[in-house]
Design a protein around this motif. Structure first.
Motif, PDB file in Angstrom:
ATOM      1  N   GLU A   1       5.997  -1.562  12.533  1.00  0.00           N
ATOM      2  CA  GLU A   1       5.137  -0.430  12.776  1.00  0.00           C
ATOM      3  C   GLU A   1       5.014   0.524  11.610  1.00  0.00           C
ATOM      4  O   GLU A   1       4.398   1.756  11.619  1.00  0.00           O
ATOM      5  CB  GLU A   1       5.914   0.394  13.883  1.00  0.00           C
ATOM      6  N   HIS A   2       5.499   0.271  10.418  1.00  0.00           N
ATOM      7  CA  HIS A   2       5.505   1.195   9.258  1.00  0.00           C
ATOM      8  C   HIS A   2       5.067   0.305   8.143  1.00  0.00           C
ATOM      9  O   HIS A   2       5.210  -0.955   8.080  1.00  0.00           O
ATOM     10  CB  HIS A   2       7.009   1.823   8.922  1.00  0.00           C
ATOM     11  N   THR A   3       4.520   1.170   6.944  1.00  0.00           N
ATOM     12  CA  THR A   3       3.844   0.484   5.840  1.00  0.00           C
ATOM     13  C   THR A   3       4.267   1.395   4.794  1.00  0.00           C
ATOM     14  O   THR A   3       4.384   2.640   4.775  1.00  0.00           O
ATOM     15  CB  THR A   3       2.398   0.289   6.054  1.00  0.00           C
ATOM     16  N   ILE A   4       4.447   0.863   3.519  1.00  0.00           N
ATOM     17  CA  ILE A   4       4.886   1.518   2.463  1.00  0.00           C
ATOM     18  C   ILE A   4       3.707   1.208   1.348  1.00  0.00           C
ATOM     19  O   ILE A   4       3.087   0.137   1.077  1.00  0.00           O
ATOM     20  CB  ILE A   4       6.161   1.196   1.602  1.00  0.00           C
ATOM     21  N   ASP A   5       2.883   2.463   1.149  1.00  0.00           N
ATOM     22  CA  ASP A   5       1.809   2.208  -0.059  1.00  0.00           C
ATOM     23  C   ASP A   5       2.533   1.859  -1.421  1.00  0.00           C
ATOM     24  O   ASP A   5       3.144   2.832  -1.709  1.00  0.00           O
ATOM     25  CB  ASP A   5       0.962   3.239   0.094  1.00  0.00           C
ATOM     26  N   ARG A   6       2.242   0.958  -2.008  1.00  0.00           N
ATOM     27  CA  ARG A   6       2.927   0.597  -3.396  1.00  0.00           C
ATOM     28  C   ARG A   6       2.448   1.335  -4.586  1.00  0.00           C
ATOM     29  O   ARG A   6       3.003   1.447  -5.513  1.00  0.00           O
ATOM     30  CB  ARG A   6       2.681  -0.984  -3.436  1.00  0.00           C
ATOM     31  N   VAL A   7       1.276   2.106  -4.291  1.00  0.00           N
ATOM     32  CA  VAL A   7       0.598   3.057  -5.282  1.00  0.00           C
ATOM     33  C   VAL A   7       1.250   4.215  -5.347  1.00  0.00           C
ATOM     34  O   VAL A   7       1.604   4.921  -6.191  1.00  0.00           O
ATOM     35  CB  VAL A   7      -0.990   3.104  -5.332  1.00  0.00           C
ATOM     36  N   GLU A   8       1.088   4.766  -4.134  1.00  0.00           N
ATOM     37  CA  GLU A   8       1.443   6.091  -3.875  1.00  0.00           C
ATOM     38  C   GLU A   8       3.290   6.553  -3.431  1.00  0.00           C
ATOM     39  O   GLU A   8       3.641   7.451  -3.540  1.00  0.00           O
ATOM     40  CB  GLU A   8       0.964   6.726  -2.949  1.00  0.00           C
ATOM     41  N   GLN A   9       3.760   5.324  -2.973  1.00  0.00           N
ATOM     42  CA  GLN A   9       4.874   5.417  -2.578  1.00  0.00           C
ATOM     43  C   GLN A   9       5.285   5.933  -1.114  1.00  0.00           C
ATOM     44  O   GLN A   9       6.382   6.562  -0.643  1.00  0.00           O
ATOM     45  CB  GLN A   9       6.178   5.669  -3.503  1.00  0.00           C
ATOM     46  N   SER A  10       3.977   6.099  -0.498  1.00  0.00           N
ATOM     47  CA  SER A  10       4.173   6.768   0.501  1.00  0.00           C
ATOM     48  C   SER A  10       4.422   5.973   1.879  1.00  0.00           C
ATOM     49  O   SER A  10       4.062   4.717   1.863  1.00  0.00           O
ATOM     50  CB  SER A  10       2.430   7.545   0.958  1.00  0.00           C
ATOM     51  N   TRP A  11       5.043   6.738   2.961  1.00  0.00           N
ATOM     52  CA  TRP A  11       5.521   5.874   4.030  1.00  0.00           C
ATOM     53  C   TRP A  11       4.501   6.035   5.192  1.00  0.00           C
ATOM     54  O   TRP A  11       4.393   7.366   5.418  1.00  0.00           O
ATOM     55  CB  TRP A  11       6.882   6.373   4.386  1.00  0.00           C
ATOM     56  N   LEU A  12       3.922   5.171   5.665  1.00  0.00           N
ATOM     57  CA  LEU A  12       2.903   5.498   6.816  1.00  0.00           C
ATOM     58  C   LEU A  12       3.005   4.852   8.113  1.00  0.00           C
ATOM     59  O   LEU A  12       4.065   3.872   7.930  1.00  0.00           O
ATOM     60  CB  LEU A  12       1.621   4.542   6.221  1.00  0.00           C
ATOM     61  N   ASP A  13       2.676   5.296   9.211  1.00  0.00           N
ATOM     62  CA  ASP A  13       2.692   4.890  10.577  1.00  0.00           C
ATOM     63  C   ASP A  13       1.514   3.973  10.783  1.00  0.00           C
ATOM     64  O   ASP A  13       0.538   4.532  10.777  1.00  0.00           O
ATOM     65  CB  ASP A  13       2.709   5.926  11.439  1.00  0.00           C
ATOM     66  N   ASN A  14       1.830   2.855  11.156  1.00  0.00           N
ATOM     67  CA  ASN A  14       0.869   1.793  11.227  1.00  0.00           C
ATOM     68  C   ASN A  14      -0.238   2.186  12.369  1.00  0.00           C
ATOM     69  O   ASN A  14      -1.549   1.945  12.541  1.00  0.00           O
ATOM     70  CB  ASN A  14       1.236   0.375  11.463  1.00  0.00           C
ATOM     71  N   SER A  15       0.369   2.862  13.489  1.00  0.00           N
ATOM     72  CA  SER A  15      -0.574   2.866  14.603  1.00  0.00           C
ATOM     73  C   SER A  15      -1.444   3.987  14.677  1.00  0.00           C
ATOM     74  O   SER A  15      -2.664   4.007  14.952  1.00  0.00           O
ATOM     75  CB  SER A  15       0.176   3.035  15.896  1.00  0.00           C
ATOM     76  N   SER A  16      -1.013   5.216  13.909  1.00  0.00           N
ATOM     77  CA  SER A  16      -1.995   6.396  13.605  1.00  0.00           C
ATOM     78  C   SER A  16      -2.321   6.527  12.164  1.00  0.00           C
ATOM     79  O   SER A  16      -3.373   7.199  12.059  1.00  0.00           O
ATOM     80  CB  SER A  16      -1.018   7.742  13.998  1.00  0.00           C
TER      81      SER A  16
END
Length: 181
Positions: free
Chosen positions: A138-153
């Motif tokens: 349910e989570h993703t890390i953007d490898r450019v920004e190192q941001s941690w994202l919620d996949n559903s929202s």
């Protein structure tokens, strides 16, 4: 006579193309978890800490207190490593296919909430270069920004950082299995 042709053809295939077992394009050099030799190696383990907030965490080890999530990215499985042979051949013709497809690995997730460690969860991580992402259920890390994202929202939850492996493994073991001393 046929044996000579076969040997010549195989030699041509093996030596006519640049030899590299993984994507190592300079355009990815600044991606999170890229090494100087390219994508995360097949036998490498990695510890990543993600936490809510507006800045990239900067810890020297796992914090002694707080709320965060740890991802312990494991080495590639046996069959996934076998597939690197195929990837090597594909890479010699087109890196774009490998960059978009990525590969999967097992990952152990530890959620720590106010110093309370939840039980380890076992997930599959997908490591991708195009677009630069690390997917963990349910989570993703953007490898450019190192941001941690919620996949559903699609909402940004915070940021992530890589931690030193051996010290982190000792701390995880102490927290999840108790001190053996």
């Amino acid at each position: 006579m046929n044996t000579r042709k076969l040997i010549f053809t195989l030699s041509l295939i093996l030596f006519a193309f640049p030899v590299s077992a993984q994507v190592n394009d300079p355009k990815y050099k600044d991606y999170f978890l890229m090494g100087r030799f390219g994508e995360v190696c097949t036998m490498c383990e990695i510890i990543v800490l993600c936490e809510h907030g507006e800045v990239i965490p900067n810890y020297e080890s796992i914090p002694g207190s707080g709320t965060f999530t740890l991802y312990h990215i494991q080495t590639r499985t046996f069959w996934s490593q076998v597939s690197t042979i195929w990837e090597w051949f594909v890479k010699n013709f087109s890196e774009a296919t490998l960059a978009a497809k990525g590969h999967t690995r097992p990952v152990y997730r530890y959620v720590v909430t106010e110093n309370q460690w939840a039980e380890q969860e076992i997930l599959q991580a997908r490591i991708i270069l195009e677009p630069g992402r690390l997917e963990f259920g349910e989570h993703t890390i953007d490898r450019v920004e190192q941001s941690w994202l919620d996949n559903s929202s699609g909402e940004q939850l915070g940021y992530c950082q890589r931690l030193p492996l051996w010290d982190s493994l000792e701390q995880i073991n102490a927290q999840t299995k108790g001190d053996s001393q």
